[in-house]
Design an enzyme around this catalytic site. Structure first.
Site, PDB file in Angstrom:
ATOM      1  NE  ARG A 469      -7.582   0.912   7.719  1.00 53.83           N
ATOM      2  CZ  ARG A 469      -9.227   0.010   6.806  1.00 53.83           C
ATOM      3  NH1 ARG A 469      -9.445  -0.266   6.078  1.00 53.83           N
ATOM      4  NH2 ARG A 469     -10.077  -0.594   7.522  1.00 53.83           N
ATOM      5  CD  GLU A 471      -9.439   1.660  11.441  1.00 58.27           C
ATOM      6  OE1 GLU A 471     -10.264   1.161  11.505  1.00 58.27           O
ATOM      7  OE2 GLU A 471      -9.190   1.338  10.227  1.00 58.27           O
ATOM      8  CD  GLU A 740     -11.680  -2.504   5.595  1.00 61.83           C
ATOM      9  OE1 GLU A 740     -12.767  -1.836   6.491  1.00 61.83           O
ATOM     10  OE2 GLU A 740     -11.127  -2.570   5.575  1.00 61.83           O
TER      11      GLU A 740
END
Length: 969
Positions: A469, A471, A740
């Site tokens: 993503r 990030e 996650e």
């Protein structure tokens, strides 16, 4: 003929490193011996300018010492751009002397800024818009005389570069120069290009893209964090046979253009138009008359440093296992593994054919490819064909996190994709694999594979939190909780040395540590996040015995502790400021990411932990005043913690799993309070049906705390849970990396919120540390770091599998701990490398029962042995050992699907396993053989209707029978 030899020579952790800037490099080696108990008694190192050692530059002579790692060079000052040769011999405790080792070498880089002659260059803005998206091409022709002895290129670029010489790609590194705190530190690379040059005309080419330096990071449209100009900085040193030199540098005589890469971004992918390729652009016969000029560019770079980390490379190639059309009508490739890297493909199509690849990690519950968790990252590759012959392409300056690839526009894809034309190139920092673990449980083995794949995907020049993503940042907490697991699986010495230098560079003057390193996020000061400043250098020191990294980081470590000390009204408690707390814990309130454990409780525990580490580091470094100061501070923090957070009767004020875990793990409680904390942690898990509800702070330590607190069997049950929430729940849901969230995929197949849901996020993979250290039993005496004194203490009580093995390639050599259980015997195999010793625990063994190599224990190879309440304790020297002894009740293997019914110890366990392996049994079996019938066979009959009461009745009858008897229902 006896065998004793020196092998595996390294300089600064590496074999024959090219271009290092360390002025006093350190040497390490391993010893191979055919005798048990081999210890080094003396060594000799020689360093020479030439490989024949006719002229020795530095000679330690015979040095009485058992040290064989990190021996520092202390000869004459080293010259820049110079290759030095070294060799080692040793003497052992059996009065044997080795031959000289094979000759190894290292080569210095530029060593100081005076050696740089180059200028930073970028295309002339009158010809090419410096803010344009297409990658720049820079080129220069030059002439070389005959008689080349050697040639090196030293250089770097911002953002990312690829280097070409006479039409060939130079090196196999990707995403160079890597990601550092660019304003403070920028890595340069060294390339041996002797074989690339030719007498006469030559040409060098550089391709430049945005990368981390000026590309989109953190937030949408957030660009140019470090600068808004790409630039290159290179020089070629050519040395001739007569000793003369010639230097070719980047200056304003270079030419510039754009090419086929129209767009390339870390998050978003790459667009490549093969029709715009400039054939032979990096060769000397290329006409660049229509190219623009270059200008000298002032850059905000304060320090150039030689490559510190392992380069990023393609380390493995995966072939897709399938292609299919989703219910939504998309054509999708399945790589069979959630990986990080890129797709390379071949195609033969008319010019202008547009092929698009869109990358994702999972399919949704309907079987459609899922892009929702990417946030604003596109992860898209677009290729436009040149036409004609077969074309091969892989993106240059980006990477993707994916298992599935949606393919659009590939010729003939409506008839199925030709799998042989696609391959997945796995990309990460090219670290040496050092650890292995496997056992008899396939789900646990898959978990171990997921941990390793998660590390590979996220150790891409920096330890990132996720690779897919928008990030992909170096979050400090993720790195610190995972580092013990990481350093078992892979050699991370250079990787973390480099990252810690960036942490130190980005640390604020007041000691505060940003959330992410390199610092592009902002925010800072959170407990368990900023503590990466102490935990990581200490763990590197313990694993590799690296005092230098500890000394380098000591001021940073101290600054962090002193920053905490200044917070709040009480210098012994940390009860102010922002904290992430137990991030993503399942006991969080609705719509909150932060767990229920009090944040000041967590902060004070980590304050204590960092202070303890700082005290211990001061002791290692001989800083006696700081040892005294931080010993006092540590005692006061623990005292105030107990006053603030522990009742007089020993109860923690924060009644959560995580509070109990970290209080135990970091020795915040003692005596009766410690016993009560361990007991109550166990009760909390029993009350939750042996399920955890911990987050980023508690999860890494929960099984360690349980085993340490005397509740190892509870830790085992926690690992072996396969329903939500658990590690094996993810595995059973098809995970091939660690998630996650515990429920990244929920039980009904739906997803956690798109806002933050990575399927490749290694933090919870920190369970690996407990698997290697406790289950397999490989640990060290921390007083003698780097596994100089090894501890082998496997714990298999309560284990539901019959075999486990871990091996670790330490600085001294291979360590092995392997155990196997049968109903009758325990077998434990151990390997201990030369120049180390080990203490072994054989659990529940009796001296009279133990055989080593089919012989009773005798002194000699076994230095000492004694029977204790825990079992037999041994001290041994190096070598391979095979221990066997009678299996006591309670250490029998737990039950698998192949376990005969009569082997059950109690009904409740029988019921649990029957329910697990035979959930769909509907009718009672007609005949039940106690010897032949296993749970697996019973499940396969699909004929029983086994209620709990019926199982108990059957088990009661079975327990009365002799082997081979038949029970008729």
């Amino acid at each position: 003929m006896t065998l004793l030899k020196v092998k595996a020579l390294t300089c600064e952790y590496r074999i024959n490193p090219l271009g290092i800037d360390i002025k006093r490099p350190r040497f390490s080696w391993k010893i191979e011996s055919d005798r048990r108990g081999t210890m080094q008694k003396a060594y000799q190192i020689q360093v020479a300018n030439q490989e024949d050692f006719n002229e020795v530059l530095w000679d330690t002579r015979i040095t009485q010492s058992d040290e064989s790692i990190h021996i520092e060079y202390s000869g004459p000052e080293l010259n820049p751009r110079k290759r030095y040769f070294y060799r080692v011999k040793v003497w052992d405790n059996f009065d044997r002397e080795t031959e000289w080792s094979e000759t190894a070498w290292w080569e210095t880089g530029l060593l100081n800024s005076d050696e740089w002659k180059a200028e930073w260059i970028t295309p002339d803005p009158d010809g090419i818009d410096p803010l344009s998206e297409p990658a720049f091409l820079l080129r220069k022709e030059f002439t070389i005389k005959a008689g080349i002895s050697s040639a090196r290129i030293y250089g770097t670029g911002v953002g990312l570069y690829e280097l070409y010489l006479n039409g060939d790609r130079v090196g196999n590194e990707l995403l160079a120069p890597g990601w550092t705190s660019y304003h403070n530190r920028l890595q340069y690379q060294t390339y041996d290009v002797t074989g690339h040059l030719q007498d006469g005309p030559n040409a060098i080419g550089i391709m430049l893209a945005d990368g981390w330096y000026k590309g989109n990071l953190v937030r949408e449209n957030n660009r140019n964090i470090y600068g808004d100009r790409r630039a290159a900085f290179f020089q070629i040193y050519v040395t001739y046979n007569d000793g003369t030199e010639e230097v070719i540098v980047t200056d304003n005589t270079w030419r510039a253009s754009t090419g086929p890469i129209l767009f390339s971004e870390i998050y978003h992918g790459e667009k490549y138009d093969a029709r715009l390729e400039k054939e032979d652009w990096s060769q000397s016969n290329y006409s660049d008359q229509d190219w623009t000029g270059t200008i000298i560019q002032e850059m905000p770079i304060t320090q150039l440093v030689a490559q510190e980390n392992y380069p990023t490379r393609v380390t493995e190639v995966l072939n897709p296992i399938d292609s299919f059309v989703t219910p939504a009508g998309d054509t999708v490739l399945d790589m069979g593994q959630n990986m990080v890297g890129r797709i390379r493909f071949k195609v033969n199509a008319p010019a202008g054919t547009r092929i698009v690849l869109k990358h994702a990690e999972v399919l949704d519950k309907d079987g459609n490819i899922y892009f929702g968790n990417l946030k604003f990252a596109k992860q898209q590759i677009e290729y436009i064909t040149n036409g004609g012959n077969t074309e091969t392409y892989a993106p240059h300056f980006t990477f993707q996190g994916f298992r599935y690839v949606k393919v659009e526009g590939y010729p003939g894809q409506e008839n199925g994709l030709p799998l042989e034309n696609f391959m997945g190139e796995v990309i990460h920092s090219d670290m040496e694999r050092t650890g292995e673990f496997d056992c008899s449980d396939p789900l646990v083995n898959r978990l171990q594979q997921n941990i390793v794949w998660g590390q590979r995907g996220n150790f891409l020049d920096v330890p990132t939190d996720c690779p897919q993503r928008s990030e992909r940042l170096g979050w400090t907490a993720d790195a610190q909780v995972f580092i013990p697991t990481a350093l078992f699986n892979y050699h991370g010495g250079p990787f973390f040395t480099k990252w810690l230098r960036d942490l130190k560079a980005d640390q604020l003057p007041d000691g505060n540590v940003p959330f992410v390193i390199p610092n592009v996020e902002g925010g800072m000061g959170s407990a368990a996040w900023g503590d990466a400043a102490t935990i990581i250098p200490w763990t590197v020191y313990q694993t590799y015995g690296d005092k230098r990294v500890l000394a380098e980081q000591f001021d940073s470590m101290k600054a962090w502790v002193e920053y905490i000390r200044r917070q709040g009204k009480n210098e012994y408690l940390w009860n102010t400021g922002f904290h992430f707390g137990d991030w993503l814990a399942l006991d969080a309130k609705e719509n909150s990411f932060v767990g229920a454990t009090a944040r000041d409780f967590i902060a004070t525990v980590f304050y204590s932990h960092s202070t303890r580490i700082l005290r211990d580091a001061a002791e290692v470094l001989g800083r006696s005043e700081e040892v005294q100061e931080y010993s006092f501070l540590l005692d006061k923090i623990i005292e105030k913690f107990n006053h603030e957070f522990v009742s007089p009767s020993g109860r923690l004020v924060s009644p959560t799993q995580t509070a109990h875990v970290i209080a135990l793990m970091f020795d915040m409680v003692d005596g009766k309070a410690k016993e009560r904390t361990a007991y109550e942690l166990n009760q909390l898990l029993i009350q939750n049906d042996y399920h955890l509800n911990t987050g980023f702070v508690g999860t890494p330590y929960i099984c360690l705390a349980l085993s340490k607190g005397g509740y190892h069997e509870t830790a085992v049950k926690l690992l072996m849970k396969d329903d939500f929430p658990s590690w094996l729940y993810q595995v059973k849901k098809g995970a091939t990396t660690v998630w996650e969230h515990w429920d990244s995929i929920k039980q009904d197949g739906s997803f956690w919120s798109d806002q933050m849901n990575s399927f490749n996020h290694y933090a919870y993979g920190s369970i690996g540390n407990w698997m290697y250290k406790v289950v397999a039993g490989i640990d060290m005496d921390t007083v003698l770091p780097a596994y100089k004194k090894i501890k082998i203490e496997p714990k298999f009580a309560g284990i539901s599998f019959t075999q486990a093995k871990a091996a670790y390639e330490s600085m001294y050599g291979r360590i092995l701990s392997s155990w196997n259980l049968t109903n009758e015997t325990v077998e434990i195999e151990v390997e201990i490398p030369a120049n180390t010793t080990a203490e072994i625990l054989l659990p529940k063994a009796h001296l009279a029962d133990v055989l080593e190599g089919n012989k009773p224990l005798v002194s000699g190879d076994i230095h000492s042995y004694m029977e204790t309440a825990e079992g037999v304790r041994l001290t041994i020297g190096s070598g391979s050992y095979h221990f066997r002894y009678r299996n006591e009740s309670g250490l029998k293997p737990r039950f698998t699907e192949d376990t005969p019914i009569i082997d059950f110890l109690d009904y409740s366990e029988a019921v649990a396993v029957l329910e697990k392996f035979a959930p769909s049994i509907t009718k009672p079996p007609a005949i039940f053989s106690t010897k032949a019938r296993s749970l697996k066979e019973l499940a396969e009959l699909q004929e029983a209707n086994l209620t709990v009461d019926r199982v108990k009745a059957i088990m009661e009858e079975v327990s009365k029978l002799e082997w081979g008897a038949v029970l008729v229902n």
